[in-house]
Design an enzyme around this catalytic site. Structure first.
Site, PDB file in Angstrom:
ATOM      1  N   HIS A  80       6.811 -14.613  15.027  1.00 56.81           N
ATOM      2  CA  HIS A  80       6.504 -13.778  13.863  1.00 56.81           C
ATOM      3  C   HIS A  80       6.429 -12.345  14.350  1.00 56.81           C
ATOM      4  O   HIS A  80       5.391 -11.872  14.815  1.00 56.81           O
ATOM      5  CB  HIS A  80       5.191 -14.200  13.197  1.00 56.81           C
ATOM      6  CG  HIS A  80       4.894 -13.448  11.933  1.00 56.81           C
ATOM      7  ND1 HIS A  80       4.677 -14.068  10.720  1.00 56.81           N
ATOM      8  CD2 HIS A  80       4.765 -12.116  11.684  1.00 56.81           C
ATOM      9  CE1 HIS A  80       4.429 -13.159   9.784  1.00 56.81           C
ATOM     10  NE2 HIS A  80       4.467 -11.966  10.359  1.00 56.81           N
ATOM     11  N   HIS A  82       8.399  -8.163  13.704  1.00 57.76           N
ATOM     12  CA  HIS A  82       9.071  -7.276  12.744  1.00 57.76           C
ATOM     13  C   HIS A  82       9.905  -6.265  13.535  1.00 57.76           C
ATOM     14  O   HIS A  82       9.529  -5.097  13.672  1.00 57.76           O
ATOM     15  CB  HIS A  82       8.049  -6.557  11.861  1.00 57.76           C
ATOM     16  CG  HIS A  82       7.310  -7.455  10.925  1.00 57.76           C
ATOM     17  ND1 HIS A  82       7.721  -7.666   9.622  1.00 57.76           N
ATOM     18  CD2 HIS A  82       6.206  -8.214  11.099  1.00 57.76           C
ATOM     19  CE1 HIS A  82       6.881  -8.506   9.023  1.00 57.76           C
ATOM     20  NE2 HIS A  82       5.960  -8.861   9.904  1.00 57.76           N
ATOM     21  N   LYS A  85      10.859  -2.865  11.873  1.00 57.92           N
ATOM     22  CA  LYS A  85       9.835  -1.834  11.716  1.00 57.92           C
ATOM     23  C   LYS A  85       9.451  -1.186  13.037  1.00 57.92           C
ATOM     24  O   LYS A  85       8.837  -0.107  13.071  1.00 57.92           O
ATOM     25  CB  LYS A  85       8.564  -2.430  11.101  1.00 57.92           C
ATOM     26  CG  LYS A  85       8.660  -2.911   9.667  1.00 57.92           C
ATOM     27  CD  LYS A  85       7.292  -3.402   9.201  1.00 57.92           C
ATOM     28  CE  LYS A  85       7.280  -3.823   7.744  1.00 57.92           C
ATOM     29  NZ  LYS A  85       7.988  -5.098   7.528  1.00 57.92           N
ATOM     30  N   HIS A 231       4.749 -14.683   4.216  1.00 56.00           N
ATOM     31  CA  HIS A 231       3.539 -13.907   4.477  1.00 56.00           C
ATOM     32  C   HIS A 231       2.507 -14.316   3.429  1.00 56.00           C
ATOM     33  O   HIS A 231       2.753 -14.159   2.223  1.00 56.00           O
ATOM     34  CB  HIS A 231       3.817 -12.410   4.378  1.00 56.00           C
ATOM     35  CG  HIS A 231       4.451 -11.824   5.600  1.00 56.00           C
ATOM     36  ND1 HIS A 231       5.644 -12.268   6.103  1.00 56.00           N
ATOM     37  CD2 HIS A 231       4.042 -10.825   6.418  1.00 56.00           C
ATOM     38  CE1 HIS A 231       5.955 -11.557   7.181  1.00 56.00           C
ATOM     39  NE2 HIS A 231       4.984 -10.682   7.399  1.00 56.00           N
ATOM     40  N   GLU A 234      -2.750 -12.244   3.193  1.00 54.27           N
ATOM     41  CA  GLU A 234      -3.133 -11.265   4.212  1.00 54.27           C
ATOM     42  C   GLU A 234      -4.157 -10.306   3.595  1.00 54.27           C
ATOM     43  O   GLU A 234      -3.895  -9.134   3.358  1.00 54.27           O
ATOM     44  CB  GLU A 234      -1.901 -10.516   4.721  1.00 54.27           C
ATOM     45  CG  GLU A 234      -2.142  -9.732   5.986  1.00 54.27           C
ATOM     46  CD  GLU A 234      -0.884  -9.111   6.559  1.00 54.27           C
ATOM     47  OE1 GLU A 234      -1.016  -8.383   7.567  1.00 54.27           O
ATOM     48  OE2 GLU A 234       0.217  -9.326   6.011  1.00 54.27           O
ATOM     49  N   ASP A 331       3.522 -10.121  15.829  1.00 54.49           N
ATOM     50  CA  ASP A 331       3.586  -9.387  14.575  1.00 54.49           C
ATOM     51  C   ASP A 331       4.175  -7.996  14.824  1.00 54.49           C
ATOM     52  O   ASP A 331       5.196  -7.880  15.471  1.00 54.49           O
ATOM     53  CB  ASP A 331       2.216  -9.331  13.903  1.00 54.49           C
ATOM     54  CG  ASP A 331       2.307  -9.189  12.389  1.00 54.49           C
ATOM     55  OD1 ASP A 331       3.422  -9.289  11.831  1.00 54.49           O
ATOM     56  OD2 ASP A 331       1.271  -8.999  11.738  1.00 54.49           O
ATOM     57  N   ASN A 332       3.531  -6.961  14.352  1.00 58.61           N
ATOM     58  CA  ASN A 332       4.121  -5.618  14.371  1.00 58.61           C
ATOM     59  C   ASN A 332       3.933  -4.914  15.707  1.00 58.61           C
ATOM     60  O   ASN A 332       3.021  -5.219  16.469  1.00 58.61           O
ATOM     61  CB  ASN A 332       3.518  -4.772  13.254  1.00 58.61           C
ATOM     62  CG  ASN A 332       3.786  -5.355  11.887  1.00 58.61           C
ATOM     63  OD1 ASN A 332       3.224  -6.391  11.526  1.00 58.61           O
ATOM     64  ND2 ASN A 332       4.658  -4.729  11.126  1.00 58.61           N
TER      65      ASN A 332
END
Length: 437
Positions: A80, A82, A85, A231, A234, A331-332
């Protein structure tokens, strides 16, 4: 080249002698374990793991590297992320560290800057970092509001082909499920995802259209042979129960594909009875759960001039205890949703142990960044140490958990098919031309 604690033999066949392996990520080898760690000799021949033997029993004629009880892990799975981004923080910061601040900042940056060249430059930088850290499998969510879905999936497909011998890549379409009301957009998105071999995804939220959205998404996935990765919840709002709705929809539609749900933060804000009913439904529906501890701890329960009161993560232990497939991921990375990170699963694992209390005991903890995410991603043969598998391994000087979890392991050695790779990390200055200094 990045400093490494050792240099394995540059030979067609050799032994990593006196190694310490996480049993949870090792197949078909039984030995006495201490906190889930076992001792072994690993025989590598022609780029494959030829044998896993009791320590000191490998053939004497083979070249050897004495691990001196140092750990050997399989390459990691990070499912997971991104990548689209990544690293936009220098040009578009989160103004207040909140979820809404991140959403608005990313939206503005996407509309202003996400050309194919921009997305490609940042994706490649992220992949070079992940590869150097020892990652072999990545799933990324791609922002898929029109027209971005066509731009980013096209770039992704090209990069997936270019990187196929280094990192196995998967992509998920990320968009607000409210946008499914636009039939033309949704049909086009499904077509793009199917053409590029991706997954359907989206952001769920409570509302009168939720059941219709989930039923429509599941039908589209079933008709096109696609899996789903969403998603979910959250938020710190205990009234957010879209995870429950997803499980009910999967059961109602008898969906036979894989369904994965990321975040699921609100589950930890609900009373025990409500949460337990949802956990049972999730297990019954066969849904997998991904926790993103670093990003969730960064965003959740953030209010001006107030210390956060909770950790922002889902009921990870309760889900796992119920038999739900669970994993953690990055994640990010350096974007408005999370200002930090480097797609390093060792950092993710170290922080997950602390935030989610995966210790006491640590016996099976290694699975959350290796075998579990690989299984969820449909690649169970990856991210495990097994005879006959490629010698894609990460070597550490750390001998036990206290050593492994106390330092960033920046002197690790990464092997791909038995050969040492260059672990030099890309310089952030390479991104100055696209995101600024």
């Amino acid at each position: 080249m990045t400093y490494s604690f050792m240099s394995p033999p540059n030979a067609g066949r050799f032994v990593l002698a006196n190694a310490t392996l996480p049993a949870a990520a090792t197949a078909s080898y039984v030995a006495a374990a201490t906190e889930g760690l076992v001792k072994a000799d690993i025989v590598i021949a022609d780029g494959l793991i030829a044998a896993i033997l009791p320590p000191g029993t490998a053939p004497a004629e083979f070249a050897k590297s004495d691990m001196k009880d140092g750990m050997v892990w399989p390459c990691f799975a990070d499912i997971h992320t991104h990548l689209d981004k990544g690293h936009i923080w220098p040009r578009k910061r989160n103004p207040n560290g909140t979820f809404m601040g991140a959403l608005e900042a990313v939206g503005r940056d996407r509309e202003a800057n996400w050309s194919a060249a921009d997305v490609r430059k940042r994706m490649e930088f992220s992949l070079r970092s992940a590869y150097a850290h020892g990652t072999g499998l990545i799933r990324t969510h791609l922002d898929s509001l029109a027209p971005q879905h066509r731009i980013s999936f096209e770039v992704f497909a090209e990069i997936r082909e270019e990187w196929k011998d280094k990192i196995a890549l998967q992509a998920v379409a990320l968009f607000p499920l409210d946008n499914m009301a636009d039939d033309a957009f949704f049909a086009d998105l499904v077509g793009v995802v199917k053409d590029k071999g991706g997954l359907l995804g989206g952001v769920t939220k409570m509302g009168p259209s939720l059941d219709w959205q989930l039923d429509t998404l599941l039908r589209a996935a079933a008709e096109n042979g696609l899996d789903i990765d969403l998603h979910v919840d959250e938020t710190d709002d205990p009234g957010a129960e879209t995870l429950k709705a997803i499980a009910e929809a999967a059961l109602r539609n008898r969906f036979e594909g894989k369904v994965t749900a990321g975040h699921c933060c609100s589950l930890a804000r609900q009373d025990d009875d409500t949460a337990q009913r949802t956990v049972e439904l999730v297990y019954k529906a066969g849904i997998s759960i991904i926790s993103l501890p670093m990003c969730n701890m960064y965003l959740q329960d953030r209010y001006p001039d107030r210390t956060p009161r909770w950790r922002g993560v889902t009921l990870f232990k309760e889900l796992a205890a119920a038999g739900v497939e669970t994993a953690v991921s990055s994640d990010n990375t350096r974007d408005p949703f999370y200002a930090y990170g480097d797609l390093d699963p060792v950092e993710v694992f170290r922080e997950a142990v602390r935030i989610l209390h995966l210790d006491h005991p640590l016996d099976t903890a290694a699975r959350v960044v290796t075998t579990s995410p690989a299984k969820i991603a449909g690649r169970p043969q990856m991210s495990r140490i097994a005879v006959g598998s490629p010698a894609d391994l990460v070597l550490f000087s750390a001998r036990r958990w206290s050593e492994f979890l106390s330092r960033p392991q920046s002197d690790r050695v990464v092997l791909r098919r038995g050969k040492v790779i260059d672990r030099s990390l890309p310089d952030y200055r390479e991104l100055d031309s696209v995101v600024g200094a």
